[in-house]
Design a protein around this motif. Sequence first.
Motif, short mmCIF file in Angstrom:
data_model
loop_
_atom_site.label_atom_id
_atom_site.label_comp_id
_atom_site.label_asym_id
_atom_site.label_seq_id
_atom_site.Cartn_x
_atom_site.Cartn_y
_atom_site.Cartn_z
N GLY A 1 0.80 -1.23 0.00
CA GLY A 1 0.00 0.00 0.00
C GLY A 1 0.82 1.26 0.00
O GLY A 1 0.46 2.26 0.62
N ASP B 1 -0.76 10.76 -4.82
CA ASP B 1 0.13 9.66 -5.18
C ASP B 1 1.15 10.08 -6.24
O ASP B 1 2.34 9.77 -6.13
CB ASP B 1 -0.76 8.53 -5.72
CG ASP B 1 0.02 7.34 -6.21
OD1 ASP B 1 0.42 6.53 -5.36
OD2 ASP B 1 0.23 7.24 -7.43
N THR C 1 -8.64 9.15 -0.08
CA THR C 1 -8.81 7.91 0.70
C THR C 1 -8.87 8.24 2.19
O THR C 1 -9.74 7.74 2.92
CB THR C 1 -7.62 6.97 0.44
OG1 THR C 1 -7.44 6.86 -0.96
CG2 THR C 1 -7.85 5.60 1.04
C1 LIG Z 1 3.88 6.49 1.26
C2 LIG Z 1 2.50 6.57 1.83
N1 LIG Z 1 2.15 7.66 2.58
C3 LIG Z 1 0.90 7.76 3.08
C4 LIG Z 1 -0.02 6.76 2.86
C5 LIG Z 1 -1.44 6.90 3.43
N2 LIG Z 1 -2.40 7.08 2.32
C6 LIG Z 1 -3.05 6.06 1.74
S1 LIG Z 1 -4.01 6.52 0.50
C7 LIG Z 1 -3.63 8.15 0.73
C8 LIG Z 1 -4.25 9.22 -0.11
C9 LIG Z 1 -3.98 9.07 -1.58
O1 LIG Z 1 -4.37 10.27 -2.18
P1 LIG Z 1 -4.48 10.45 -3.72
O2 LIG Z 1 -3.28 9.94 -4.39
O3 LIG Z 1 -4.82 11.86 -4.00
O4 LIG Z 1 -5.66 9.48 -4.15
P2 LIG Z 1 -7.20 9.45 -3.70
O5 LIG Z 1 -7.22 8.79 -2.38
O6 LIG Z 1 -7.69 10.86 -3.65
O7 LIG Z 1 -7.87 8.61 -4.74
C10 LIG Z 1 -2.72 8.30 1.77
C11 LIG Z 1 -2.18 9.61 2.20
C12 LIG Z 1 0.40 5.64 2.12
N3 LIG Z 1 -0.38 4.60 1.90
N4 LIG Z 1 1.65 5.58 1.60
#
Ligand SMILES: Cc1ncc(C[n+]2csc(CCOP(=O)(O)OP(=O)(O)O)c2C)c(N)n1
Length: 572
Positions: free
Chosen positions: A441, A470, A500
């Motif tokens: 993840g 991401d 998320t």
């Molecule tokens: C390296 C890392 N940092 C933090 C997280 C926690 N995390 C999981 S999903 C997410 C948000 C992802 O955001 P985005 O790429 O904008 O996609 P969306 O959820 O809006 O579809 C975060 C911060 C993680 N999984 N991996």
Amino acid sequence: MDNSSPLSAGHLLVNELEAHGVQRSYLVPGESYLDVLDGLHDSTITPIVCRQEGGAGYMAVAEGRMTGVPGIAMVTRGPGASNVMVSIHTAYQDATPLVVFVGLIPIAQRGRESFQEFDVNGWFSTTTKKVLTLDDPDKAAEVVTDAMHTAVTGRPGPVVVGLPEEILAKASSGTALPPRTHGSAAPYAGDVTELRARILQADRPVLIIGGEDWSPATSRRIAQWSRDRGLGVIGTFRAYDGVDHDSPNFLGILGFGASEVAKKTFDEADLHIFLGCVRTDVATNGFTIGTDVKTVVIGPDADAHGHFGSLDQHIVTPVNRFAQALFTEDGARAYSVSSDGSIDEPAAGDEHLTGNDEPVPLPEWIRDARAELDEWRVPITGGPTSAGDASFVDMDEAFVHVRELLPDNAIITYGAGNFSGWATRFLPTHGFPSALGPRNGSMGFGLPAAVAAGLVHPERAVFCIAGDGDFLMNGQELATAAQYGVNLTVVVNDNSVYGTILGHQDREYPGRATGTALRSPDFAALATAFGGLGLTVERTEDFREAFEKALAHEGPALVRCLTDPAIRGARV
Ligand SMILES: Cc1ncc(C[n+]2csc(CCOP(=O)(O)OP(=O)(O)O)c2C)c(N)n1
């Protein structure tokens, strides 16, 4: 390279990697390992110069997953070593072969808090299969051989090799060694027969596929065998490309964002056969489904590391080898076997059975489940594109076009976030390797994985779906894609939030969203600035044309889709 001695330890190290068939080294240079860089100068190994060690490490992870040969990353001491850690964690949790070479300070300076000093064992020992340090120039070939061997045997994983700066430049008395033969366990006589009996006794046998050590031939073979034996097949989280999703008995994917039908199939099974993977928290929705089922685990790891619950039969053998054993022992359909041991498509007229069992007709429960899955995999289109009045891109509809336009041979990559659900739900894959996602993840994996995919398979289409959060975790690797002329297409779901996590906040701390808002740059302009094609899509009807253009572009292309922060994933 010239093999005559004496070589420096750094040059011998490179020679040894060549002897192991390594084709690329993903690196960020450092003054700590100059002699290895110098060795690469005249090597057949292509240095892929990356922009951040996290990106380099992820590319190496992706290459290791696609090829089965450990991906190679090279980084410098303290700061480089810290940046690369994320890929080591990914390779460890995902069981992917990876070897990371890390420059170190000179031995005489150890323990004095020298410039960029860090404790290579302290940092990496809990998250690798092994940490080695090259303290003796004569051992350069031996250390590399050990690292490459350890990374692939048993449960594959990462190995870190520390390289003290001055040792690399010293003459080595060693010469390149032949790679070690990889001993791998074979099924015991009777293992496959016992498995067959278990399958015959079961009403709802389900094969759960995952892990490494698949090949295109194994992929075809397991698809055929599972269909002939009447097994439902489900893929594990982000490792679901072992079997072509067009196989009529493929019933979906487990893990976050899993379909109800995949979860139900897993939960209602009376036999779980894990092939290349084990029963994990993610597969079982946090140990809530499919936990009390007769269980067979087939894989290279005698420890069944990470397995939860019962274990009735354990066949300790790599997936490819199991597939070969089926050929000889289970009377599955005959395939011609090449001299190199790989299994080809059946030759014309060769599709006979060599064993006793006729293929079973697909059971009704599989046909029903498949119909349910097919329905779930069609995007629900035509709804509002936002929670309010504004008009945004409808990603469900966009993925209708992605699915139509993306060639069947595409490799699909992504990092972590809700956006990945559009790919896992709506884009079927067609055999190994065709999907690259971090099972741990980890955000930021998608773009570097796409770069590696484009380098390893320039003949295939490469598609990356990313979130705005991401993407920027490793967006700098667009420069690497441009530098090496890699063809890849990225779609960014630009919803201005870490969606998320905002979703979690909405559920658990309603009305108190904090730390999840984003103000992103113009990703299209960014892609253009990096030397790629950048396009922005604000309305759904403009998506298809933009995506077509991006797919046709030579080099990296990015389609930025402006989407509503209130819409967190596919419509249900
Ligand atoms: C390296 C890392 N940092 C933090 C997280 C926690 N995390 C999981 S999903 C997410 C948000 C992802 O955001 P985005 O790429 O904008 O996609 P969306 O959820 O809006 O579809 C975060 C911060 C993680 N999984 N991996």
